[in-house]
Design a protein around this motif. Structure first.
Motif, PDB file in Angstrom:
ATOM      1  N   UNK B 103       0.416  -1.081  -0.504  1.00 21.47           N
ATOM      2  CA  UNK B 103      -0.271  -0.469   0.058  1.00 21.47           C
ATOM      3  C   UNK B 103       0.383   1.185  -0.572  1.00 21.47           C
ATOM      4  N   UNK B 104       2.094   1.341   0.481  1.00 15.79           N
ATOM      5  CA  UNK B 104       2.925   2.416   0.583  1.00 15.79           C
ATOM      6  C   UNK B 104       3.603   2.460  -0.469  1.00 15.79           C
ATOM      7  N   UNK B 105       3.870   1.773  -1.200  1.00 13.84           N
ATOM      8  CA  UNK B 105       3.818   1.891  -2.705  1.00 13.84           C
ATOM      9  C   UNK B 105       3.744   2.097  -3.402  1.00 13.84           C
ATOM     10  N   UNK B 106       2.666   1.789  -3.310  1.00 12.63           N
ATOM     11  CA  UNK B 106       1.447   2.136  -4.652  1.00 12.63           C
ATOM     12  C   UNK B 106       0.933   3.566  -4.527  1.00 12.63           C
ATOM     13  N   UNK B 107       0.988   3.926  -2.874  1.00 17.19           N
ATOM     14  CA  UNK B 107       0.217   5.707  -2.759  1.00 17.19           C
ATOM     15  C   UNK B 107       1.247   5.814  -3.072  1.00 17.19           C
ATOM     16  N   UNK B 108       2.909   5.858  -3.356  1.00 21.10           N
ATOM     17  CA  UNK B 108       3.562   6.376  -3.609  1.00 21.10           C
ATOM     18  C   UNK B 108       3.863   6.776  -4.942  1.00 21.10           C
ATOM     19  N   UNK B 109       3.829   5.150  -5.513  1.00 19.24           N
ATOM     20  CA  UNK B 109       3.734   5.970  -7.272  1.00 19.24           C
ATOM     21  C   UNK B 109       2.441   6.713  -7.434  1.00 19.24           C
ATOM     22  N   UNK B 110       1.248   6.818  -6.553  1.00 21.20           N
ATOM     23  CA  UNK B 110       0.472   7.792  -7.292  1.00 21.20           C
ATOM     24  C   UNK B 110       0.597   9.170  -6.535  1.00 21.20           C
ATOM     25  N   UNK B 111       1.482   8.833  -6.086  1.00 16.74           N
ATOM     26  CA  UNK B 111       1.818  10.813  -5.351  1.00 16.74           C
ATOM     27  C   UNK B 111       1.365  10.778  -4.398  1.00 16.74           C
ATOM     28  N   UNK B 112       0.542  10.291  -3.648  1.00 17.32           N
ATOM     29  CA  UNK B 112      -0.321  10.798  -2.456  1.00 17.32           C
ATOM     30  C   UNK B 112       0.922   9.878  -1.021  1.00 17.32           C
ATOM     31  N   UNK B 113       1.864  11.713  -1.853  1.00 15.86           N
ATOM     32  CA  UNK B 113       2.672  11.689   0.336  1.00 15.86           C
ATOM     33  C   UNK B 113       2.185  10.929   1.266  1.00 15.86           C
ATOM     34  N   UNK B 114       1.076  11.792   2.202  1.00 21.87           N
ATOM     35  CA  UNK B 114       1.069  12.091   3.267  1.00 21.87           C
ATOM     36  C   UNK B 114       0.685  10.645   3.520  1.00 21.87           C
ATOM     37  N   UNK B 115       0.172   9.693   2.653  1.00 23.06           N
ATOM     38  CA  UNK B 115      -0.687   8.489   2.152  1.00 23.06           C
ATOM     39  C   UNK B 115       0.147   7.594   2.535  1.00 23.06           C
ATOM     40  N   UNK B 116       1.063   7.776   1.985  1.00 24.84           N
ATOM     41  CA  UNK B 116       2.274   7.076   1.842  1.00 24.84           C
ATOM     42  C   UNK B 116       2.820   6.716   3.557  1.00 24.84           C
ATOM     43  N   UNK B 117       3.109   8.082   3.902  1.00 24.89           N
ATOM     44  CA  UNK B 117       4.403   8.269   4.518  1.00 24.89           C
ATOM     45  C   UNK B 117       4.022   7.224   6.488  1.00 24.89           C
ATOM     46  N   UNK B 118       2.263   7.364   6.230  1.00 28.23           N
ATOM     47  CA  UNK B 118       1.675   6.783   7.314  1.00 28.23           C
ATOM     48  C   UNK B 118       1.791   5.382   7.141  1.00 28.23           C
ATOM     49  N   UNK B 119       1.544   5.058   5.913  1.00 32.25           N
ATOM     50  CA  UNK B 119       1.160   3.789   5.972  1.00 32.25           C
ATOM     51  C   UNK B 119       2.692   3.372   5.973  1.00 32.25           C
ATOM     52  N   UNK B 120       3.697   3.618   5.533  1.00 31.73           N
ATOM     53  CA  UNK B 120       5.121   3.513   5.832  1.00 31.73           C
ATOM     54  C   UNK B 120       5.560   3.184   7.582  1.00 31.73           C
ATOM     55  N   UNK B 121       5.198   3.668   8.111  1.00 29.03           N
ATOM     56  CA  UNK B 121       5.054   3.521   9.382  1.00 29.03           C
ATOM     57  C   UNK B 121       4.768   2.621  10.060  1.00 29.03           C
ATOM     58  N   UNK B 122       3.491   2.297   9.673  1.00 31.62           N
ATOM     59  CA  UNK B 122       2.483   1.189  10.466  1.00 31.62           C
ATOM     60  C   UNK B 122       3.733  -0.175   9.549  1.00 31.62           C
ATOM     61  N   UNK B 123       3.915  -0.109   8.382  1.00 27.81           N
ATOM     62  CA  UNK B 123       4.836  -0.953   7.680  1.00 27.81           C
ATOM     63  C   UNK B 123       6.247  -1.385   8.745  1.00 27.81           C
ATOM     64  N   UNK B 124       6.762  -0.398   9.531  1.00 30.46           N
ATOM     65  CA  UNK B 124       7.702  -0.252   9.680  1.00 30.46           C
ATOM     66  C   UNK B 124       7.157  -1.018  10.856  1.00 30.46           C
TER      67      UNK B 124
END
Lengths: 170, 205
Positions: B103-124
């Motif tokens: 989910x983090x990668x696809x949010x990044x691909x779409x340029x949804x920076x804030x969403x990507x960070x939140x999902x990334x922290x969850x992944x970590x």
């Protein structure tokens, strides 16, 4: 290439409509979000664009580029892009201010302007990403993360220039 | 992708350094009036840029939100799964960590920076469950290296800036951006792999 924008817009909207999404409402909500982002970044951008403008008029930036120009010439990297590329991993705002300076002075469709756009578009604020993700889980020893990430940034800087040479006949 | 709000305390040093060095140098060279003029001009430039790029930023945020609401993020994350399971060999495909990563990668691909960070922290946080102490695991390092590369499909902020400075075709750099970011990412991941294989204990930082 001039079709990238319209086709993408059209297909996203059409896909949304087919999925029975209230397309226009979703668009407006997203656009508002975009306005909010712009509102949040405006003070940062104003400060850093003024900072870059001061650095340039005082002659520091020119002196710095001249200092490193022999090295740049040796590896075939345009010296005008050096400040932006060096600040890119450290500060997104500063490198954006420097990108806007390059685009303003050389034009967005010039060789230098294109290289700057490609380098900015294919890199991230490395130090920020590393600190956000590792501090969220209290990791102190990040091993080779920084080295690997900076190698990617370095590759992007080199390939940014090469790819513009390759794809655009000047 | 460029996230302009990033920087925090780092910017305190950078901004002070920019202004301080400029003042000292212009005192030495006696270019005081140039420096004063550059402050006024810089302000004008900044506001002009922000206003001219605002419409295009809003337009793309709107379009990308339509993509998000229509479930394109999930679709893209399914498409990414095979590649990601190749990159993250240690992470179980059916785990929560894996789904946050994709989910983090696809949010990044779409340029949804804030969403990507939140999902990334969850992944970590999911990846951290397998880790004792404060040393990053292989998959954590891989994940962060992936996030320090630019994954955005459309460099919308940069296109907006190019448009505001009068580009004929603001997106004409897109193939160069794709080419450059993919190879840069592959270099980053390969360096990471080499360190993982050879045992990077002496490089611990």
């Amino acid at each position: 290439m001039e079709y990238v924008m319209p086709i993408l817009m059209g297909s996203v909207l059409l896909y949304g409509l087919m999925r029975k999404v209230a397309v226009f409402d979703a668009f407006v909500a997203g656009a508002k979000e975009g306005m909010k982002i712009l509102y949040d970044i405006a003070p940062t951008l104003i400060a850093l664009i003024v900072g870059v403008s001061m650095l340039k008029s005082s002659g520091v930036m020119g002196a710095f580029c001249e200092l490193l120009s022999p090295l740049c010439e040796k590896i075939g990297f345009p010296k005008e892009l050096l400040p932006m590329t060096l600040l890119r991993p450290v500060s997104g705002g500063s490198s954006t201010a420097l990108l806007s300076d390059v685009l303003k002075n050389y034009g967005p469709d010039s060789f230098i302007g294109r290289c700057a756009s490609v380098i900015a578009g294919s890199t991230e604020t490395t130090f920020y990403a590393i600190s956000v993700y590792f501090s969220a889980v209290n990791i102190k020893k990040i091993r080779h993360t920084l080295f690997a990430s900076l190698m990617a940034d370095f590759t992007a800087a080199v390939l940014g220039v090469l790819s513009v040479n390759l794809f655009f006949s000047q | 992708m460029i996230n302009l709000a990033k920087g925090g305390t780092m910017l305190s040093y950078i901004f002070t350094f920019m202004v301080g060095v400029s003042v000292v140098f212009s005192l030495i060279f006696g270019s005081g009036d140039d420096l004063s003029r550059s402050i006024t001009e810089g302000c004008g430039d900044a506001v002009e840029l922000i206003i001219t790029m605002s419409a295009m930023m809003c337009l793309w945020s709107g379009v990308m939100n339509v993509a998000k609401v229509s479930g394109l993020t999930e679709k893209i994350s399914k498409l990414c799964a095979p590649i990601l399971s190749f990159i993250f060999k240690d992470v179980d495909k059916n785990s929560k960590a894996f789904s946050y990563i994709s989910m983090n990668v696809s949010a990044n691909l779409l340029g949804l920076g804030n969403a990507a960070t939140v999902l990334g922290i969850k992944a970590m946080k999911e990846l951290a469950q397998d880790v004792r102490g404060n040393v990053a695991s292989d998959s954590m390092v891989t994940f962060v290296v992936l996030n320090t590369a630019s994954l955005q499909l459309l460099p919308t902020t940069i296109a907006a800036m190019r448009a505001s400075y009068g580009s004929d075709s603001p997106f004409d750099i897109i193939f160069c951006v794709w080419f450059t970011s993919i190879i840069a990412l592959m270099v980053g991941l390969s360096v990471n792999k080499i360190f993982m294989k050879t045992g990077s204990k002496k490089w611990n930082m």
